[in-house]
Design a protein around this motif. Structure first.
Motif: not given
Ligand SMILES: O=c1[nH]c(=O)c2[nH]c(=O)[nH]c2[nH]1
Length: 296
Positions: A1-29
């Motif tokens: 019997m051999t033990i092998v690696l199965g499905a895997n994935q990795y990364g950064k979870a829940e990068c919280r980010l707010v962007r303001i679009d401010r090309e005009t005085p009427r901002h968008r969030i």
């Protein structure tokens, strides 16, 4: 019997980010939480601790913030951009999963249009997407959660089997309330995702309103059917809908009647109604739903 690696994935979870679009005085969030996860030839790090193929989760997080500098747009497009970047720039990264949840803000009221740069959190409702890349295959499953709706009449529940454990009284007029979580699979990557999302949401609401409901299951099916009829670019739609029970309070001890006016809202347990509504000729979903938790 051999033990092998199965499905895997990795990364950064829940990068919280707010962007303001401010090309005009009427901002968008735009307020999002982004999870980036990579898949590919990653045996060496698991088996030997060799990091040569490990695009650091910290790098993934930085990429998310840097890409936001150019704008976010529809969350589906942002996720697709991230997927193309990681699979295009690192030979051994052959796929991955990019999940984004978006929080809703509306403008603080000021006449018709609201203030230019002042916002109020609209509700708990969230929009979401999961883009999965596997070589040349790309799947997009998008959705909504915590869309809480209530009909104060036009809902009945009767005709169910009775046994010795049945105490529920049949009713031809009850409150029907639920918190809709729905996810649907797009059959294309070329779409105005913002417009489609708005339309799907509004069709679901219209169907909830216009269905004289004999069961929450029937309302659910109508919501899905009407979305699929209007949107050929959606293969199937899955729902998870708790029945938020509103029980009539017995006011008789106080010498009062209660003609459907005073209710208490039960927290738990709750009925949980889940179903997939699909077109019978939709292309095979492949693994699109594999990492979408909470739906049948
Ligand atoms: O709409 C409903 N569906 C059910 O399956 C159910 N079961 C129940 O007790 N009440 C309800 N209501």
């Amino acid at each position: 019997m051999t033990i092998v690696l199965g499905a895997n994935q990795y990364g950064k979870a829940e990068c919280r980010l707010v962007r303001i679009d401010r090309e005009t005085p009427r901002h968008r969030i735009t307020d999002v939480s982004v999870t980036s996860q990579l898949r590919g030839d990653l045996d060496a790090v698991h088996i030997e601790g060799d990091n040569a193929h490990v695009v650091a989760t910290d790098t993934q997080k930085n990429t998310v913030y840097a890409f936001a500098r150019d704008g976010i747009g529809a969350i589906e497009n942002f996720a697709l951009r991230l997927g193309a970047h990681f699979t295009g720039n690192f030979d051994w990264i052959t796929g991955g999963r990019w999940e984004i949840e978006q929080y809703q803000w509306s403008r603080i009221a000021n006449g018709e249009d609201g203030y230019d740069h002042s916002f109020v959190k609209a509700s708990d409702e969230k929009r979401n997407t999961i883009v999965t890349v596997d070589g040349d295959d790309i799947s997009i499953v998008s959705g909504i959660s915590d869309l809480v709706v209530l009909n104060s009449t036009a809902s009945e529940f009767w005709g169910y089997p009775k046994d010795r454990y049945t105490t529920l009284k049949e009713t031809t007029d009850r409150i029907l309330a639920t918190s809709v979580s729905a996810r649907w699979r797009y059959l294309t990557t070329e779409l105005d995702f913002d417009k489609t999302f708005d339309d799907v949401r509004s069709i679901m609401l219209d169907a909830f309103v216009s269905t004289h409901s004999l069961a929450l299951q029937q309302s659910l099916f109508q919501m899905g059917k009407q979305v699929l009829e209007a949107h050929p670019e959606i293969g199937e739609i899955k729902f998870s809908m708790p029945n938020i029970h509103h029980f009539l309070v017995d006011l008789e001890p106080f010498g009062l009647d209660n003609p459907g006016e005073v209710f208490y809202v039960a927290d738990r347990p709750y009925g949980l109604i889940e179903a997939t509504v699909e077109r019978d000729d939709a292309p095979d979903a492949g693994r699109a739903w594999d990492t979408v938790p909470g739906f049948c």
